[in-house]
Design a protein around this motif. Structure first.
Motif, PDB file in Angstrom:
ATOM      1  N   GLU A  79     -15.541   3.918  -1.415  1.00 28.26           N
ATOM      2  CA  GLU A  79     -15.998   5.190  -0.844  1.00 28.26           C
ATOM      3  C   GLU A  79     -14.820   5.978  -0.294  1.00 28.26           C
ATOM      4  N   ALA A  80     -13.900   5.301   0.395  1.00 29.69           N
ATOM      5  CA  ALA A  80     -12.722   5.966   0.943  1.00 29.69           C
ATOM      6  C   ALA A  80     -11.861   6.550  -0.175  1.00 29.69           C
ATOM      7  N   LEU A  81     -11.776   5.852  -1.304  1.00 30.91           N
ATOM      8  CA  LEU A  81     -11.000   6.353  -2.438  1.00 30.91           C
ATOM      9  C   LEU A  81     -11.632   7.595  -3.056  1.00 30.91           C
ATOM     10  N   ARG A  82     -12.950   7.702  -2.975  1.00 27.95           N
ATOM     11  CA  ARG A  82     -13.616   8.904  -3.476  1.00 27.95           C
ATOM     12  C   ARG A  82     -13.308  10.106  -2.582  1.00 27.95           C
ATOM     13  N   ASP A  83     -13.096   9.841  -1.291  1.00 28.20           N
ATOM     14  CA  ASP A  83     -12.850  10.928  -0.333  1.00 28.20           C
ATOM     15  C   ASP A  83     -11.412  11.434  -0.380  1.00 28.20           C
ATOM     16  N   ALA A  84     -10.451  10.532  -0.504  1.00 30.70           N
ATOM     17  CA  ALA A  84      -9.031  10.928  -0.479  1.00 30.70           C
ATOM     18  C   ALA A  84      -8.199   9.873  -1.185  1.00 30.70           C
TER      19      ALA A  84
ATOM     20  N   PRO B  13      -4.978   7.768  -1.450  1.00 28.01           N
ATOM     21  CA  PRO B  13      -3.857   7.374  -0.592  1.00 28.01           C
ATOM     22  C   PRO B  13      -2.549   7.299  -1.376  1.00 28.01           C
ATOM     23  N   ASP B  14      -1.449   7.345  -0.634  1.00 28.76           N
ATOM     24  CA  ASP B  14      -0.128   7.140  -1.233  1.00 28.76           C
ATOM     25  C   ASP B  14       0.108   5.662  -1.509  1.00 28.76           C
ATOM     26  N   ALA B  15      -0.560   4.803  -0.730  1.00 25.16           N
ATOM     27  CA  ALA B  15      -0.416   3.351  -0.892  1.00 25.16           C
ATOM     28  C   ALA B  15      -1.694   2.674  -0.412  1.00 25.16           C
ATOM     29  N   ILE B  16      -1.933   1.484  -0.945  1.00 22.37           N
ATOM     30  CA  ILE B  16      -3.079   0.674  -0.533  1.00 22.37           C
ATOM     31  C   ILE B  16      -2.565  -0.708  -0.163  1.00 22.37           C
ATOM     32  N   ILE B  17      -2.968  -1.179   1.002  1.00 25.53           N
ATOM     33  CA  ILE B  17      -2.664  -2.555   1.419  1.00 25.53           C
ATOM     34  C   ILE B  17      -3.973  -3.298   1.315  1.00 25.53           C
ATOM     35  N   LEU B  18      -4.021  -4.266   0.409  1.00 25.35           N
ATOM     36  CA  LEU B  18      -5.270  -4.926   0.047  1.00 25.35           C
ATOM     37  C   LEU B  18      -5.174  -6.417   0.328  1.00 25.35           C
ATOM     38  N   ASP B  19      -6.135  -6.910   1.101  1.00 25.50           N
ATOM     39  CA  ASP B  19      -6.251  -8.341   1.373  1.00 25.50           C
ATOM     40  C   ASP B  19      -7.030  -8.966   0.216  1.00 25.50           C
ATOM     41  N   VAL B  20      -6.393  -9.863  -0.494  1.00 25.37           N
ATOM     42  CA  VAL B  20      -7.037 -10.531  -1.622  1.00 25.37           C
ATOM     43  C   VAL B  20      -7.096 -12.019  -1.315  1.00 25.37           C
TER      44      VAL B  20
ATOM     45  N   LEU C  39       5.298   8.054   3.545  1.00 29.14           N
ATOM     46  CA  LEU C  39       3.895   7.989   3.170  1.00 29.14           C
ATOM     47  C   LEU C  39       3.076   8.856   4.118  1.00 29.14           C
ATOM     48  N   ASP C  40       2.156   9.610   3.556  1.00 30.44           N
ATOM     49  CA  ASP C  40       1.283  10.428   4.384  1.00 30.44           C
ATOM     50  C   ASP C  40      -0.036   9.718   4.647  1.00 30.44           C
ATOM     51  N   ARG C  41      -0.578   9.029   3.638  1.00 24.52           N
ATOM     52  CA  ARG C  41      -1.893   8.396   3.768  1.00 24.52           C
ATOM     53  C   ARG C  41      -1.850   6.991   3.163  1.00 24.52           C
TER      54      ARG C  41
ATOM     55  N   LEU D  25       1.025   8.942   8.785  1.00 23.20           N
ATOM     56  CA  LEU D  25       0.205   9.928   9.481  1.00 23.20           C
ATOM     57  C   LEU D  25      -1.289   9.638   9.429  1.00 23.20           C
ATOM     58  N   HIS D  26      -1.797   9.257   8.253  1.00 24.60           N
ATOM     59  CA  HIS D  26      -3.237   9.037   8.075  1.00 24.60           C
ATOM     60  C   HIS D  26      -3.466   7.623   7.557  1.00 24.60           C
TER      61      HIS D  26
END
Length: 71
Positions: free
Chosen positions: A56-61, A63-70, A17-19, A43-44
């Motif tokens: 907002e972060a998703l609009r900028d770049a 990611p290869d994966a998202i770790i989400l607290d639900v 994974l890069d991001r 890396l990122h």
């Protein structure tokens, strides 16, 4: 006698994974998650504490994966 080498585990291999985006409202858990990802070779790492910041972060770049607290 030569000792056998330790078997490789998933923990030994770097993640492909890069991001990664981490969305976690608890600052200590976010920091621990970020540290673990860095040790795994990511890396990122973007850390957000709110859903608005994550969007907002998703609009900028992307990611290869998202770790989400639900909860």
């Amino acid at each position: 006698m030569k000792r056998p080498s330790r078997a490789k585990t998933a923990r030994d291999a770097p993640l492909p994974l890069d991001r990664v985006l981490v969305v976690e409202d608890d600052p200590l858990l976010a920091m621990a998650t970020e540290d673990s990802l860095r040790e795994a070779g990511v890396l990122h790492i973007d850390v957000c504490h709110t859903s608005d910041a994550a969007m907002e972060a998703l609009r900028d770049a992307m990611p290869d994966a998202i770790i989400l607290d639900v909860h």
